[in-house]
Motif scaffolding. Structure first.
Motif, PDB file in Angstrom:
ATOM      1  N   ASP A 148       0.726  -1.233  -0.232  1.00 28.33           N
ATOM      2  CA  ASP A 148      -0.054  -0.100   0.026  1.00 28.33           C
ATOM      3  C   ASP A 148       0.807   1.151  -0.003  1.00 28.33           C
ATOM      4  O   ASP A 148       1.989   1.156   0.588  1.00 28.33           O
ATOM      5  N   PHE A 149       0.508   2.395  -0.923  1.00 30.98           N
ATOM      6  CA  PHE A 149       1.615   3.273  -1.084  1.00 30.98           C
ATOM      7  C   PHE A 149       0.992   4.375  -0.080  1.00 30.98           C
ATOM      8  O   PHE A 149      -0.242   4.802   0.044  1.00 30.98           O
ATOM      9  N   TYR A 150       2.105   5.090   0.436  1.00 35.37           N
ATOM     10  CA  TYR A 150       1.706   6.584   1.250  1.00 35.37           C
ATOM     11  C   TYR A 150       2.679   7.413   0.794  1.00 35.37           C
ATOM     12  O   TYR A 150       3.834   7.124   0.380  1.00 35.37           O
ATOM     13  N   TYR A 151       2.322   8.687   0.515  1.00 37.61           N
ATOM     14  CA  TYR A 151       3.118   9.671  -0.038  1.00 37.61           C
ATOM     15  C   TYR A 151       3.105  10.750   0.928  1.00 37.61           C
ATOM     16  O   TYR A 151       2.364  11.381   1.500  1.00 37.61           O
ATOM     17  N   HIS A 152       4.474  10.943   1.396  1.00 35.09           N
ATOM     18  CA  HIS A 152       4.960  12.172   2.049  1.00 35.09           C
ATOM     19  C   HIS A 152       5.362  13.192   1.351  1.00 35.09           C
ATOM     20  O   HIS A 152       6.262  13.232   0.574  1.00 35.09           O
ATOM     21  N   LEU A 153       4.794  14.445   1.645  1.00 31.95           N
ATOM     22  CA  LEU A 153       5.415  15.556   0.870  1.00 31.95           C
ATOM     23  C   LEU A 153       6.261  16.622   1.715  1.00 31.95           C
ATOM     24  O   LEU A 153       6.005  16.708   2.973  1.00 31.95           O
ATOM     25  N   ALA A 154       6.990  17.299   1.087  1.00 31.79           N
ATOM     26  CA  ALA A 154       7.793  18.318   1.768  1.00 31.79           C
ATOM     27  C   ALA A 154       8.073  19.117   0.780  1.00 31.79           C
ATOM     28  O   ALA A 154       8.601  18.798  -0.653  1.00 31.79           O
ATOM     29  N   SER A 155       8.337  20.466   1.036  1.00 29.56           N
ATOM     30  CA  SER A 155       8.807  21.613   0.343  1.00 29.56           C
ATOM     31  C   SER A 155       9.871  22.134   0.973  1.00 29.56           C
ATOM     32  O   SER A 155       9.795  22.584   2.227  1.00 29.56           O
ATOM     33  N   ILE A 156      10.948  21.987   0.426  1.00 33.72           N
ATOM     34  CA  ILE A 156      12.009  22.818   1.240  1.00 33.72           C
ATOM     35  C   ILE A 156      12.797  23.894   0.318  1.00 33.72           C
ATOM     36  O   ILE A 156      12.736  23.830  -0.987  1.00 33.72           O
ATOM     37  N   VAL A 157      13.111  24.938   1.053  1.00 34.63           N
ATOM     38  CA  VAL A 157      13.503  26.239   0.154  1.00 34.63           C
ATOM     39  C   VAL A 157      14.923  26.759   1.125  1.00 34.63           C
ATOM     40  O   VAL A 157      14.815  26.482   2.326  1.00 34.63           O
ATOM     41  N   ALA A 158      15.930  26.761   0.515  1.00 36.77           N
ATOM     42  CA  ALA A 158      17.049  27.323   0.939  1.00 36.77           C
ATOM     43  C   ALA A 158      17.239  28.673   0.115  1.00 36.77           C
ATOM     44  O   ALA A 158      17.196  29.074  -0.907  1.00 36.77           O
ATOM     45  N   LEU A 159      17.584  29.703   0.962  1.00 42.59           N
ATOM     46  CA  LEU A 159      17.693  31.274   0.510  1.00 42.59           C
ATOM     47  C   LEU A 159      18.969  31.697   0.616  1.00 42.59           C
ATOM     48  O   LEU A 159      19.704  31.418   1.952  1.00 42.59           O
ATOM     49  N   PHE A 160      19.634  32.245  -0.044  1.00 38.87           N
ATOM     50  CA  PHE A 160      20.913  32.977   0.123  1.00 38.87           C
ATOM     51  C   PHE A 160      20.618  34.458  -0.113  1.00 38.87           C
ATOM     52  O   PHE A 160      20.059  34.876  -1.063  1.00 38.87           O
ATOM     53  N   THR A 161      21.103  35.273   0.990  1.00 41.34           N
ATOM     54  CA  THR A 161      20.720  36.542   0.659  1.00 41.34           C
ATOM     55  C   THR A 161      22.051  37.517   0.358  1.00 41.34           C
ATOM     56  O   THR A 161      23.320  36.844   0.419  1.00 41.34           O
ATOM     57  N   ASP A 162      22.084  38.807   0.176  1.00 43.63           N
ATOM     58  CA  ASP A 162      23.211  39.352  -0.456  1.00 43.63           C
ATOM     59  C   ASP A 162      23.969  38.527  -1.517  1.00 43.63           C
ATOM     60  O   ASP A 162      25.390  38.314  -1.463  1.00 43.63           O
ATOM     61  N   VAL A 163      23.125  38.138  -2.286  1.00 47.59           N
ATOM     62  CA  VAL A 163      23.797  37.630  -3.406  1.00 47.59           C
ATOM     63  C   VAL A 163      24.422  38.734  -4.742  1.00 47.59           C
ATOM     64  O   VAL A 163      23.435  39.167  -5.206  1.00 47.59           O
ATOM     65  N   SER A 164      25.471  39.084  -4.433  1.00 43.57           N
ATOM     66  CA  SER A 164      25.895  40.004  -5.411  1.00 43.57           C
ATOM     67  C   SER A 164      26.874  39.610  -6.393  1.00 43.57           C
ATOM     68  O   SER A 164      27.123  38.555  -6.489  1.00 43.57           O
ATOM     69  N   PRO A 165      26.639  40.690  -7.568  1.00 41.36           N
ATOM     70  CA  PRO A 165      27.398  40.198  -8.884  1.00 41.36           C
ATOM     71  C   PRO A 165      28.763  40.292  -8.509  1.00 41.36           C
ATOM     72  O   PRO A 165      29.389  40.980  -7.742  1.00 41.36           O
ATOM     73  N   PRO A 166      29.584  39.687  -9.334  1.00 39.32           N
ATOM     74  CA  PRO A 166      30.980  39.602  -9.036  1.00 39.32           C
ATOM     75  C   PRO A 166      31.583  40.969  -9.366  1.00 39.32           C
ATOM     76  O   PRO A 166      31.282  41.719 -10.050  1.00 39.32           O
ATOM     77  N   ALA A 167      32.599  41.221  -8.494  1.00 37.59           N
ATOM     78  CA  ALA A 167      33.156  42.536  -8.402  1.00 37.59           C
ATOM     79  C   ALA A 167      34.900  42.497  -8.646  1.00 37.59           C
ATOM     80  O   ALA A 167      35.540  41.668  -8.290  1.00 37.59           O
ATOM     81  N   PHE A 168      35.203  43.218  -9.738  1.00 41.42           N
ATOM     82  CA  PHE A 168      36.578  43.132 -10.079  1.00 41.42           C
ATOM     83  C   PHE A 168      37.441  44.256  -8.932  1.00 41.42           C
ATOM     84  O   PHE A 168      36.867  45.184  -8.781  1.00 41.42           O
ATOM     85  N   ASP A 169      38.702  43.807  -8.791  1.00 41.42           N
ATOM     86  CA  ASP A 169      39.725  44.818  -8.661  1.00 41.42           C
ATOM     87  C   ASP A 169      40.336  45.021  -9.899  1.00 41.42           C
ATOM     88  O   ASP A 169      40.645  44.172 -10.728  1.00 41.42           O
ATOM     89  N   ALA A 170      40.625  46.306  -9.930  1.00 40.60           N
ATOM     90  CA  ALA A 170      41.627  46.748 -11.323  1.00 40.60           C
ATOM     91  C   ALA A 170      42.779  47.530 -10.896  1.00 40.60           C
ATOM     92  O   ALA A 170      42.541  48.428  -9.905  1.00 40.60           O
ATOM     93  N   VAL A 171      43.732  47.129 -11.292  1.00 36.51           N
ATOM     94  CA  VAL A 171      45.051  47.971 -10.829  1.00 36.51           C
ATOM     95  C   VAL A 171      45.662  48.479 -12.443  1.00 36.51           C
ATOM     96  O   VAL A 171      45.612  47.516 -13.427  1.00 36.51           O
TER      97      VAL A 171
END
Ligand SMILES: *[C@@H]1O[C@H](CO)[C@@H](O)[C@H](O)[C@H]1NC(C)=O
Ligand SMILES: *[C@@H]1O[C@H](CO)[C@@H](O)[C@H](O)[C@H]1NC(C)=O
Ligand SMILES: *[C@@H]1O[C@H](CO)[C@@H](O)[C@H](O)[C@H]1NC(C)=O
Ligand SMILES: *[C@@H]1O[C@H](CO)[C@@H](O)[C@H](O)[C@H]1NC(C)=O
Ligand SMILES: *[C@@H]1O[C@H](CO)[C@@H](O)[C@H](O)[C@H]1NC(C)=O
Ligand SMILES: *[C@@H]1O[C@H](CO)[C@@H](O)[C@H](O)[C@H]1NC(C)=O
Ligand SMILES: *[C@@H]1O[C@H](CO)[C@@H](O)[C@H](O)[C@H]1NC(C)=O
Ligand SMILES: *[C@@H]1O[C@H](CO)[C@@H](O)[C@H](O)[C@H]1NC(C)=O
Length: 766
Positions: A468-491
């Motif tokens: 007999d089948f039983y279904y267990h549901l789950a929704s998982i979310v992972a959040l990353f904050t401050d995801v900033s674009p790549p930033a170069f150092d230039a000299v």
């Protein structure tokens, strides 16, 4: 005869499979007070029945017949087994001294075929009978008493006549049942049998058996415990002696309940039978009764309280049965085959052994399978634990964001399932899915700099057996904050600009472009950038004069060069940020060929023998074109490539504009110092023809790309071209005499008109 037939039948059908069934699927055991056959339904199928066999014939064990004859068929099909219990005094048991022989047929419908198996066993009485034995089975009550003590009017137990009298046939016995306030008529034994009772005399004992719920039975309460009792008195008049025996069958009918603490509780009045002092209790499961102290050590509760014996079975007691099943949700129940023995002794030293056999079943208990988010963001993957999965439930497949994965999973690196076993019988599964697995949904909220990974899980759990089948549901979310674009150092360096960035996990959300062109190592190679990239960092060296620079503020002292790298959101190509670096460069000499056709040169002219350090005079081929600025021998010129007396060379796929810087220390003599010892300074801008697809005019030069500049120093008079006549009048059509594409033609300034580069090309080629 009938039994022999069964054996023959068995032999005739005994294929290897059926013999396995006998050894594997059926278990027979002699217990202290009964014989037991346990049948595993997975071997026999669910349809089965029993027949009792003796010398006189074969008797089907129906529900009614079982209760009357001392058989109990205890079936818990959900648990997959059936148990037959037969009292030692059951109707079709042969007994000789302390040997009891049981013969049964098990009739099973196995895979559509009916088969009969003969099951027999002889049991020896392992524990001597007490004076009084009472059995409270699930479907009947049974009382047996030793016949020689039931005769108090016989003073000498060894009086053979008296004993023989009791052992005499029961046919002439009379029976009365007693109910309070009711005078019941007596009846003979055969009449009593017709009413469902059994009276018998066997193995030196008088026996009385009654199903529950008989008209003569009394339902009452003792110490708040429901009790059913039947009072029977048998008597016999033998000449001048009247024998009279009281046979009381009394049983606790308490059904039990499952308490919050995880105990299956049951109780019985302590004194159903007269006793002096307390009773001695043994309890256990599946017929294995333990002394009270041992039972308590194993977690059972045995308490005597207000004349009642309370018994608690821990839900996880060894020998208990547990089963999961699905009715919409996942449930479980526990079932216990409880045995309780109560031994008491009365004033006259008559001991009573009272045995209860009860199947106690808990109500349906919800199973709390749960998921726990054990994700550690730094690991860049989801870790989800599915826990408290009952032992008879298995994970068979998983849906991840609506994609099906069946177990066992292939060994891919992006997701993994491991099983975790616990000592308490439950188990769990740990699922790991990398954030970057294609199955994981991700969403990037640019404005909030939030990156979200989402995983919807649908676990398919199968309840075994039967799936007999039983279904267990789950929704998982992972959040990353401050995801900033790549930033170069230039000299800045002397020869260019160095851009450097440290890699971040989510750099892939963006792409780096130079203008519209995506930065790849390929592009870098083509343009002469030096590009290195690994998992840690990315570095781009942009040498001066490579494509992409913007130059400004060109003076004799140098110029500023600006290079920009754009960071675009990969999904939309929208520019999110950019790194712009401007550096000041001051090379000794340089030449620039702009897209709008300006040639800008800072040249360091050879020091000429100059008397008194007079400043040089200088000009281009058209001597009206002078330097914009000068300091000593350094001069800055800036002029349209196609002016100032230019000449051009048209190659197959490029065009080169050339001019020359003439210089003289002499104010008066404007002519070139062409002394043999003097260096010539030739300046060139070369543009690819392909970048000049646009129309261009002699006034409005347009190139897609900047040109490549060159400052040539030579002393060869032939290296460059002769200076053309001051006023070149040659028409365009007059100039090309050469069939070779490599040719310099004097520059002209025709009247304002456009012409295509291809025309020029034709012109040169034709
Ligand atoms: C019991 O059955 C077996 C066959 O299963 C047979 O060999 C044996 O003789 C039987 N015993 C009795 C006492 O009937
Ligand atoms: C038992 O009693 C019934 C009715 O009184 C009678 O018909 C029957 O013969 C009796 N049986 C015996 C064995 O005495
Ligand atoms: C799966 O990978 C684990 C280690 O990552 C290894 O121990 C195991 O043998 C692999 N199983 C199969 C079926 O390749
Ligand atoms: C079984 O044991 C595990 C690990 O100790 C625990 O997490 C879980 O809650 C237990 N489950 C039950 C039903 O007791
Ligand atoms: C879970 O999976 C089963 C089997 O694939 C499906 O029947 C059921 O609808 C799914 N449940 C949800 C909520 O998606
Ligand atoms: C799961 O755990 C991660 C890491 O601790 C956390 O960022 C995320 O919000 C959690 N998700 C849910 C649905 O609880
Ligand atoms: C740099 O290398 C990483 C892997 O190390 C790769 O994912 C990325 O695309 C590369 N970037 C460029 C611009 O080539
Ligand atoms: C001219 O060049 C000299 C030496 O390089 C320098 O000292 C002087 O400042 C320069 N003059 C100007 C106006 O640039």
């Amino acid at each position: 005869m009938a039994f022999k037939f069964s054996v023959a039948f068995l032999l005739s059908v005994c294929s290897a499979a059926i013999c396995d069934l006998i050894t594997d699927g059926v278990h027979m055991e002699c217990r202290e007070r009964y014989f037991m056959i346990a049948v595993d339904l997975s071997f026999t199928g669910k349809e089965l029945r029993f027949e009792a066999v003796d010398r006189t014939g074969v008797y089907a064990i129906t529900e009614q017949y079982a209760a009357k004859c001392g058989y109990t068929v205890s079936a818990l099909p959900l648990l997959g087994h059936v148990e037959l219990r037969a009292s030692y005094f059951s109707c079709h048991t042969d007994n000789k001294d302390d040997m009891f022989s049981f013969n049964f047929n098990l009739i099973a419908t196995h895979k559509g075929k009916k088969a009969s198996y003969a099951l027999n066993k002889t049991c020896t009485l392992s524990l001597q009978w007490s004076h009084r034995e009472v059995t409270c089975e699930m479907n009947y009550m049974e009382v047996s008493v030793r016949s020689d003590v039931t005769c108090p009017i016989v003073p000498n137990r060894h009086n053979k006549n008296a004993v023989r009298a009791v052992r005499s046939t029961t046919s002439d016995w009379q029976v009365t049942f007693q109910r309070p306030e009711e005078q019941m008529p007596s009846m003979n034994v055969s009449q009593a049998r017709k009413r469902g009772y059994t009276f018998d005399s066997r193995d030196g004992r008088l026996l009385f058996r009654t199903p529950y719920g008989q008209p003569d039975s009394l339902s009452t309460e003792v110490e708040d415990v429901p009790v059913e009792a039947v009072y029977a008195t048998v008597f016999s008049r033998q000449n001048w002696v009247v024998l009279m025996v009281d046979l009381l069958a009394a049983c606790s009918m308490y059904e039990g309940y499952f308490d919050d603490g995880g105990y299956m509780m049951w109780k019985t009045p302590e004194a159903l039978y007269p006793s002096v002092g307390g009773t001695q209790i043994r309890i256990g499961l599946n017929g294995d009764a333990m002394e009270q102290l041992i039972a308590e050590k194993r977690g059972y509760i045995v308490e005597k309280h207000k004349g009642t014996v309370h018994i608690g079975i821990p839900y996880n007691a060894e020998g208990g049965h547990r089963k999961s099943f699905v009715i919409g949700s996942l449930y479980e129940f526990y079932a216990f085959d409880l045995s309780v023995e109560q031994i008491s002794v009365d004033r006259d030293y008559v001991d009573t052994m009272l045995q209860f056999r009860r199947t106690l079943v808990t109500p349906l208990l919800p199973c709390t399978v749960f998921t726990r988010n054990q994700t550690v963001l730094e690991e860049q993957m989801f870790t989800i634990y599915l826990g408290d999965v009952p032992e008879d439930v298995m994970l068979v497949s998983i849906q991840l964001n609506e994609r099906d994965f069946t177990l066992p999973f292939t060994n891919t690196s992006t997701y993994k399932v491991t099983e975790v076993l616990h000592p308490n019988g439950t188990h769990g599964y740990t699922l790991k899915v990398l954030f970057h697995d294609p199955v994981v949904k991700q969403k990037f909220f640019i404005e909030d700099a939030v990156l979200q990974f989402m995983l919807d899980i649908n676990y398919t759990l199968a309840v075994l057996p039967g799936n007999d089948f039983y279904y267990h549901l789950a929704s998982i979310v992972a959040l990353f904050t401050d995801v900033s674009p790549p930033a170069f150092d230039a000299v800045c360096s002397e020869s260019g600009i160095r851009f450097k960035l440290n890699r971040q996990p989510f750099d892939y959300l963006w792409e780096l472009t130079i203008g519209l062109d995506v930065l790849t190592s390929d592009l870098a190679d083509r343009r002469g950038y030096i590009f290195s990239n690994d998992s840690q960092s990315l570095q781009l060296d942009v040498p001066l004069a490579t494509h992409g620079y913007k130059y400004q503020d060109v003076t004799l002292k140098g110029f500023s060069g600006t290079f920009e790298i754009l960071v675009r959101v990969r999904e939309t190509s929208e520019v999110q940020t950019s790194t712009v670096k401007t550096c000041l460069f001051n090379p000794k000499e340089f030449i620039m060929c702009s897209t709008d056709g300006m040639m800008t040169v800072v040249a360091n002219l050879p020091p000429v023998v100059s008397g008194g350090g007079r400043t040089l005079r200088m000009s281009l081929m058209d001597n009206s074109c002078g330097p914009k600025d000068m300091n000593g021998t350094r001069a800055l010129f800036s002029f349209p490539v196609n002016s100032c007396g230019f000449i051009f060379e048209l190659g197959k796929d490029y065009v080169t504009y050339q001019n020359e810087i003439f210089y003289n220390k002499n104010d008066q003599n404007m002519d070139l110092v062409s002394s043999d010892a003097t260096e010539r300074v030739i300046v060139q801008c070369t543009y690819p023809l392909s970048s000049l697809h646009q129309l261009f005019t002699m006034y409005r030069f347009v190139s897609d790309t900047v040109g490549v500049g060159k400052i040539i120093r030579t002393v060869q008079p032939t290296a460059g071209l002769q200076r053309p006549t001051r006023k070149p009048t040659a028409a365009l059509q007059s100039t090309p005499r050469h069939t070779q594409p490599v040719v310099f033609v004097p520059g002209v300034r025709p009247s304002a008109r456009y012409f295509r580069v291809s025309r020029v090309h034709n012109l040169a080629g034709g």
